[in-house]
Design a protein around this motif. Structure first.
Motif, PDB file in Angstrom:
ATOM      1  N   LYS A 129      -8.033   2.938 -16.141  1.00 40.57           N
ATOM      2  CA  LYS A 129      -7.976   3.479 -14.784  1.00 40.57           C
ATOM      3  C   LYS A 129      -8.548   2.479 -13.784  1.00 40.57           C
ATOM      4  O   LYS A 129      -9.577   1.847 -14.032  1.00 40.57           O
ATOM      5  CB  LYS A 129      -8.786   4.771 -14.694  1.00 40.57           C
ATOM      6  CG  LYS A 129      -8.104   6.005 -15.212  1.00 40.57           C
ATOM      7  CD  LYS A 129      -9.014   7.209 -15.013  1.00 40.57           C
ATOM      8  CE  LYS A 129      -8.397   8.496 -15.487  1.00 40.57           C
ATOM      9  NZ  LYS A 129      -9.317   9.645 -15.284  1.00 40.57           N
ATOM     10  N   GLY A 130      -7.881   2.361 -12.654  1.00 38.90           N
ATOM     11  CA  GLY A 130      -8.391   1.502 -11.593  1.00 38.90           C
ATOM     12  C   GLY A 130      -8.206   0.013 -11.833  1.00 38.90           C
ATOM     13  O   GLY A 130      -8.806  -0.800 -11.132  1.00 38.90           O
ATOM     14  N   ASN A 153      -8.674   4.621  -4.422  1.00 46.09           N
ATOM     15  CA  ASN A 153      -8.035   5.461  -5.448  1.00 46.09           C
ATOM     16  C   ASN A 153      -8.515   5.016  -6.823  1.00 46.09           C
ATOM     17  O   ASN A 153      -7.722   4.537  -7.647  1.00 46.09           O
ATOM     18  CB  ASN A 153      -6.512   5.343  -5.352  1.00 46.09           C
ATOM     19  CG  ASN A 153      -5.971   5.769  -4.007  1.00 46.09           C
ATOM     20  OD1 ASN A 153      -5.692   6.937  -3.782  1.00 46.09           O
ATOM     21  ND2 ASN A 153      -5.814   4.812  -3.089  1.00 46.09           N
ATOM     22  N   PRO A 154      -9.816   5.160  -7.111  1.00 46.44           N
ATOM     23  CA  PRO A 154     -10.410   4.541  -8.311  1.00 46.44           C
ATOM     24  C   PRO A 154      -9.876   5.055  -9.645  1.00 46.44           C
ATOM     25  O   PRO A 154     -10.027   4.382 -10.663  1.00 46.44           O
ATOM     26  CB  PRO A 154     -11.903   4.860  -8.157  1.00 46.44           C
ATOM     27  CG  PRO A 154     -11.949   6.069  -7.273  1.00 46.44           C
ATOM     28  CD  PRO A 154     -10.814   5.913  -6.322  1.00 46.44           C
ATOM     29  N   GLU A 199      -5.422  -6.416  -0.357  1.00 49.79           N
ATOM     30  CA  GLU A 199      -4.735  -5.137  -0.153  1.00 49.79           C
ATOM     31  C   GLU A 199      -4.771  -4.298  -1.425  1.00 49.79           C
ATOM     32  O   GLU A 199      -5.009  -3.084  -1.378  1.00 49.79           O
ATOM     33  CB  GLU A 199      -3.289  -5.388   0.285  1.00 49.79           C
ATOM     34  CG  GLU A 199      -2.542  -4.130   0.669  1.00 49.79           C
ATOM     35  CD  GLU A 199      -1.168  -4.402   1.268  1.00 49.79           C
ATOM     36  OE1 GLU A 199      -0.448  -3.418   1.558  1.00 49.79           O
ATOM     37  OE2 GLU A 199      -0.804  -5.580   1.451  1.00 49.79           O
ATOM     38  N   LEU A 200      -4.540  -4.940  -2.584  1.00 52.11           N
ATOM     39  CA  LEU A 200      -4.612  -4.233  -3.864  1.00 52.11           C
ATOM     40  C   LEU A 200      -6.008  -3.667  -4.098  1.00 52.11           C
ATOM     41  O   LEU A 200      -6.167  -2.512  -4.505  1.00 52.11           O
ATOM     42  CB  LEU A 200      -4.236  -5.174  -5.009  1.00 52.11           C
ATOM     43  CG  LEU A 200      -2.796  -5.661  -5.076  1.00 52.11           C
ATOM     44  CD1 LEU A 200      -2.637  -6.684  -6.195  1.00 52.11           C
ATOM     45  CD2 LEU A 200      -1.829  -4.507  -5.290  1.00 52.11           C
ATOM     46  N   LYS A 201      -7.023  -4.471  -3.855  1.00 47.90           N
ATOM     47  CA  LYS A 201      -8.400  -4.030  -4.093  1.00 47.90           C
ATOM     48  C   LYS A 201      -8.780  -2.885  -3.163  1.00 47.90           C
ATOM     49  O   LYS A 201      -9.413  -1.904  -3.599  1.00 47.90           O
ATOM     50  CB  LYS A 201      -9.380  -5.190  -3.925  1.00 47.90           C
ATOM     51  CG  LYS A 201     -10.826  -4.825  -4.298  1.00 47.90           C
ATOM     52  CD  LYS A 201     -11.757  -6.001  -4.196  1.00 47.90           C
ATOM     53  CE  LYS A 201     -13.143  -5.629  -4.712  1.00 47.90           C
ATOM     54  NZ  LYS A 201     -13.751  -4.478  -3.964  1.00 47.90           N
ATOM     55  N   THR A 213       0.831  -1.207   0.000  1.00 50.09           N
ATOM     56  CA  THR A 213       0.000   0.000   0.000  1.00 50.09           C
ATOM     57  C   THR A 213       0.861   1.250   0.000  1.00 50.09           C
ATOM     58  O   THR A 213       0.594   2.209  -0.741  1.00 50.09           O
ATOM     59  CB  THR A 213      -0.935   0.000   1.220  1.00 50.09           C
ATOM     60  OG1 THR A 213      -1.851  -1.091   1.103  1.00 50.09           O
ATOM     61  CG2 THR A 213      -1.728   1.301   1.302  1.00 50.09           C
ATOM     62  N   GLU A 214       1.918   1.261   0.799  1.00 49.26           N
ATOM     63  CA  GLU A 214       2.812   2.420   0.839  1.00 49.26           C
ATOM     64  C   GLU A 214       3.520   2.616  -0.496  1.00 49.26           C
ATOM     65  O   GLU A 214       3.723   3.762  -0.938  1.00 49.26           O
ATOM     66  CB  GLU A 214       3.836   2.246   1.959  1.00 49.26           C
ATOM     67  CG  GLU A 214       3.256   2.371   3.350  1.00 49.26           C
ATOM     68  CD  GLU A 214       4.276   2.061   4.430  1.00 49.26           C
ATOM     69  OE1 GLU A 214       4.481   2.925   5.306  1.00 49.26           O
ATOM     70  OE2 GLU A 214       4.871   0.962   4.397  1.00 49.26           O
ATOM     71  N   GLN A 215       3.897   1.521  -1.146  1.00 46.36           N
ATOM     72  CA  GLN A 215       4.531   1.635  -2.468  1.00 46.36           C
ATOM     73  C   GLN A 215       3.578   2.268  -3.476  1.00 46.36           C
ATOM     74  O   GLN A 215       3.961   3.149  -4.255  1.00 46.36           O
ATOM     75  CB  GLN A 215       4.971   0.256  -2.955  1.00 46.36           C
ATOM     76  CG  GLN A 215       6.114  -0.349  -2.172  1.00 46.36           C
ATOM     77  CD  GLN A 215       6.457  -1.746  -2.635  1.00 46.36           C
ATOM     78  OE1 GLN A 215       6.657  -1.982  -3.829  1.00 46.36           O
ATOM     79  NE2 GLN A 215       6.523  -2.686  -1.706  1.00 46.36           N
ATOM     80  N   LEU A 216       2.332   1.812  -3.464  1.00 45.17           N
ATOM     81  CA  LEU A 216       1.346   2.358  -4.397  1.00 45.17           C
ATOM     82  C   LEU A 216       1.052   3.820  -4.076  1.00 45.17           C
ATOM     83  O   LEU A 216       0.924   4.651  -4.983  1.00 45.17           O
ATOM     84  CB  LEU A 216       0.068   1.525  -4.342  1.00 45.17           C
ATOM     85  CG  LEU A 216       0.190   0.097  -4.892  1.00 45.17           C
ATOM     86  CD1 LEU A 216      -1.033  -0.725  -4.540  1.00 45.17           C
ATOM     87  CD2 LEU A 216       0.413   0.102  -6.405  1.00 45.17           C
TER      88      LEU A 216
END
Length: 353
Positions: free
Chosen positions: A226-227, A151-152, A143-145, A71-74
């Protein structure tokens, strides 16, 4: 005051126009920086030293890197990740790594018992390099979802997925991948991310083969992507061929593969040496290429940016690194990012005006 307001309005208009232009690019006209073994947490020093002392012929220097959470990387802006998966159909196969018998660990391992459950597990090497920020593929996908839902409008994320089944040199046997396990892997991706996946069927569209679609630039635009997430199976040889078996042009599959040009499944290619002089031509033809800015900590130890510069210039759409942040395990200022501090930009080879 009027001058400041005028400057702000001009800058805002420029940014909006630039963003709109970027959204009309196809996803293969981006160049993104991401992380290698994105889930990986560093081995504890005692285990690292014990294994190194026991077998001096086996250098572990290439394992001296670690990552912040996915999550922090994204959130930081990375748009490429790498996830390794080990099959564990019954559960419990990797619940007690043998490395924990070599040294007494100071950190709790698998506090919630995730490794005891059936399903695909996420870590680097059986028994010795097992520290991870997400123990199971199901947890990684969740976590990705969750991040994507929050952040859609995010730029699509490219994820290399490596099914691993090498046995441990300490004796633990892996579970070998079969056609049934690959079907289960696809089901897991669909269960976790659903309509957030960019699949080979979506890219192939009306074309006879996936490669034909790619050569005709039928990748989705950034706006339409996107998303979403695009998975690429990181395997050559038998596992890659098994995944494609009975799925012409990857029909019905959730992920792309590393198929060579000329194959009906060819769309995404691995060229890990960024100085490979074929990369630019492949990018111009429409393929998506993954390469590496660094490997085995060598570039970071020497503050050597030559491979990163070559990767940028090549036009390879996906550039992986262990060092989007400087090392915390040895002294080095090496850090991979674009000049403006970001990790996504229009591709210098095929997005030129």
């Amino acid at each position: 005051m009027k001058q400041i307001l005028f400057t702000f309005l001009i800058s805002s208009a420029f940014i909006c126009t630039s963003n709109a232009q970027n959204e009309q690019l196809k996803i293969n006209q981006l160049q993104v920086i991401g992380s290698h073994n994105s889930y990986r947490q560093a081995m504890e020093a005692d285990l690292y030293n014990a294994i190194q002392a026991k077998d001096t012929s086996r250098s572990l220097k290439g394992l001296q890197y670690t990552h912040i959470s996915i999550t922090e990387q994204l959130n930081k802006g990375l748009r490429n990740l790498e996830i390794d998966v080990q099959a564990d159909a019954k559960g419990g196969k990797f619940a007690h790594p043998k490395g924990l018998d070599i040294v007494k660990s100071k950190a709790t391992y698998d506090p919630n018992g995730e490794m005891k459950k059936p399903g695909f597990k996420v870590f680097h090497m059986i028994d010795i390099d097992f520290r991870t920020s997400c123990y199971t593929l199901q947890n990684c996908l969740a976590e990705l979802k969750n991040w994507s839902d929050a952040n859609p409008d995010h730029t699509p994320v490219f994820i290399t997925l490596e099914p691993k089944d090498d046995d441990s040199f300490l004796g633990t046997k892996s579970e070998k991948f079969t056609a049934e396990l690959f079907d289960a892997l696809d089901n897991e991706l669909r269960k976790g991310l659903g309509d957030k996946l960019i699949t080979p069927d979506m890219v192939r569209g009306k074309y006879k083969t996936l490669e034909e679609a790619v050569l005709n630039n039928n990748w989705p635009t950034v706006e339409k992507a996107k998303g979403k997430f695009l998975f690429i199976l990181d395997n050559n040889g038998a596992k890659r061929d098994l995944y494609a078996l009975n799925h012409p042009s990857l029909k019905g599959r959730a992920a792309f593969i590393n198929a060579e040009p000329g194959k009906p499944e060819a769309a995404t290619l691995f060229r890990n040496n960024p100085e490979d002089n074929t990369i630019t031509d492949l990018v111009k033809k429409g393929y998506i290429i993954r390469t590496r800015a660094d490997a085995d900590t060598k570039e970071a130890r020497n503050n050597d940016y030559s491979h990163f510069e070559a990767a940028k210039k090549s036009g390879a759409q996906v550039i992986t690194t262990d060092y989007y942040l400087p090392s915390t395990l040895f002294k080095s200022s090496y850090q991979v990012k674009y000049d403006d501090g970001t990790y996504v930009r229009p591709n210098p080879v095929n997005a030129k005006k």
